[in-house]
Design a protein around this motif. Structure first.
Motif, PDB file in Angstrom:
ATOM      1  N   TRP A  13      34.913  33.064  36.455  1.00 20.47           N
ATOM      2  CA  TRP A  13      36.134  32.170  37.101  1.00 20.47           C
ATOM      3  C   TRP A  13      35.984  31.216  37.899  1.00 20.47           C
ATOM      4  O   TRP A  13      36.724  30.303  38.064  1.00 20.47           O
ATOM      5  CB  TRP A  13      37.391  33.036  37.305  1.00 20.47           C
ATOM      6  CG  TRP A  13      37.378  34.253  38.276  1.00 20.47           C
ATOM      7  CD1 TRP A  13      36.647  35.387  38.100  1.00 20.47           C
ATOM      8  CD2 TRP A  13      37.664  33.872  39.737  1.00 20.47           C
ATOM      9  NE1 TRP A  13      36.704  36.157  39.250  1.00 20.47           N
ATOM     10  CE2 TRP A  13      37.266  35.570  40.091  1.00 20.47           C
ATOM     11  CE3 TRP A  13      38.150  33.415  40.337  1.00 20.47           C
ATOM     12  CZ2 TRP A  13      37.683  35.583  41.594  1.00 20.47           C
ATOM     13  CZ3 TRP A  13      38.520  33.462  41.644  1.00 20.47           C
ATOM     14  CH2 TRP A  13      38.165  34.842  42.427  1.00 20.47           C
ATOM     15  N   LYS A  56      39.935  37.796  42.179  1.00 22.64           N
ATOM     16  CA  LYS A  56      40.551  36.945  41.119  1.00 22.64           C
ATOM     17  C   LYS A  56      42.150  36.654  41.212  1.00 22.64           C
ATOM     18  O   LYS A  56      42.996  37.244  41.366  1.00 22.64           O
ATOM     19  CB  LYS A  56      40.219  37.619  39.798  1.00 22.64           C
ATOM     20  CG  LYS A  56      40.675  36.709  38.600  1.00 22.64           C
ATOM     21  CD  LYS A  56      40.027  37.402  37.137  1.00 22.64           C
ATOM     22  CE  LYS A  56      40.520  38.896  36.968  1.00 22.64           C
ATOM     23  NZ  LYS A  56      39.996  39.199  35.780  1.00 22.64           N
ATOM     24  N   SER A  58      45.981  36.082  40.465  1.00 22.46           N
ATOM     25  CA  SER A  58      46.707  36.998  39.568  1.00 22.46           C
ATOM     26  C   SER A  58      46.909  36.459  38.064  1.00 22.46           C
ATOM     27  O   SER A  58      47.083  37.152  37.143  1.00 22.46           O
ATOM     28  CB  SER A  58      47.963  37.295  40.125  1.00 22.46           C
ATOM     29  OG  SER A  58      48.751  36.058  40.493  1.00 22.46           O
ATOM     30  N   PHE A  61      44.258  37.644  35.543  1.00 21.71           N
ATOM     31  CA  PHE A  61      44.332  39.032  35.056  1.00 21.71           C
ATOM     32  C   PHE A  61      44.562  39.366  33.664  1.00 21.71           C
ATOM     33  O   PHE A  61      43.826  40.109  33.163  1.00 21.71           O
ATOM     34  CB  PHE A  61      45.054  39.867  35.886  1.00 21.71           C
ATOM     35  CG  PHE A  61      44.255  40.129  37.423  1.00 21.71           C
ATOM     36  CD1 PHE A  61      43.430  41.344  37.176  1.00 21.71           C
ATOM     37  CD2 PHE A  61      44.513  39.634  38.347  1.00 21.71           C
ATOM     38  CE1 PHE A  61      42.677  41.571  38.564  1.00 21.71           C
ATOM     39  CE2 PHE A  61      43.871  39.858  39.435  1.00 21.71           C
ATOM     40  CZ  PHE A  61      42.974  41.000  39.659  1.00 21.71           C
ATOM     41  N   SER A  67      38.005  34.869  32.144  1.00 26.20           N
ATOM     42  CA  SER A  67      38.530  35.295  33.520  1.00 26.20           C
ATOM     43  C   SER A  67      37.865  37.059  33.504  1.00 26.20           C
ATOM     44  O   SER A  67      37.976  37.514  34.514  1.00 26.20           O
ATOM     45  CB  SER A  67      39.756  35.776  33.428  1.00 26.20           C
ATOM     46  OG  SER A  67      40.184  36.764  32.762  1.00 26.20           O
ATOM     47  N   HIS A  68      37.100  37.613  32.522  1.00 23.99           N
ATOM     48  CA  HIS A  68      36.405  38.839  32.522  1.00 23.99           C
ATOM     49  C   HIS A  68      35.100  38.854  32.841  1.00 23.99           C
ATOM     50  O   HIS A  68      34.401  38.053  32.194  1.00 23.99           O
ATOM     51  CB  HIS A  68      36.811  39.551  30.977  1.00 23.99           C
ATOM     52  CG  HIS A  68      38.283  39.835  31.102  1.00 23.99           C
ATOM     53  ND1 HIS A  68      39.186  38.855  30.993  1.00 23.99           N
ATOM     54  CD2 HIS A  68      38.793  41.167  31.182  1.00 23.99           C
ATOM     55  CE1 HIS A  68      40.524  39.469  31.012  1.00 23.99           C
ATOM     56  NE2 HIS A  68      40.406  40.888  30.796  1.00 23.99           N
TER      57      HIS A  68
END
Length: 73
Positions: A13, A56, A58, A61, A67-68
């Motif tokens: 990210w 990261k 919020s 999430f 984002s993973h």
């Protein structure tokens, strides 16, 4: 622990926005990431710490894709 684990680690990210900007000809963020990540164990400026030594956001999430981050080791 501080001698074994880096303070700064490259997160997807962080990378995706930098690559997107670079694709448009703007390399500042990519160069900044490179500078920070070449010294992952070093104490760096407060600005760098606030920007890159954090969890990261919020809002990422629940987002799949970039984002993973997974490790297969």
């Amino acid at each position: 622990m501080k001698l074994v684990n880096p303070k700064y680690s490259l997160r997807e990210w962080f990378v995706v926005p930098a690559y997107r900007q670079a694709a448009e000809g703007h390399y500042e963020l990519l160069r900044e990431l490179q500078e920070v990540m070449t010294q992952p164990y070093a104490e760096q400026s407060t600005d760098v710490e606030n920007k890159y030594y954090r969890l990261k956001p919020s809002e990422l999430f629940a987002v799949g894709g970039w984002s993973h981050y997974s490790c297969s080791s």
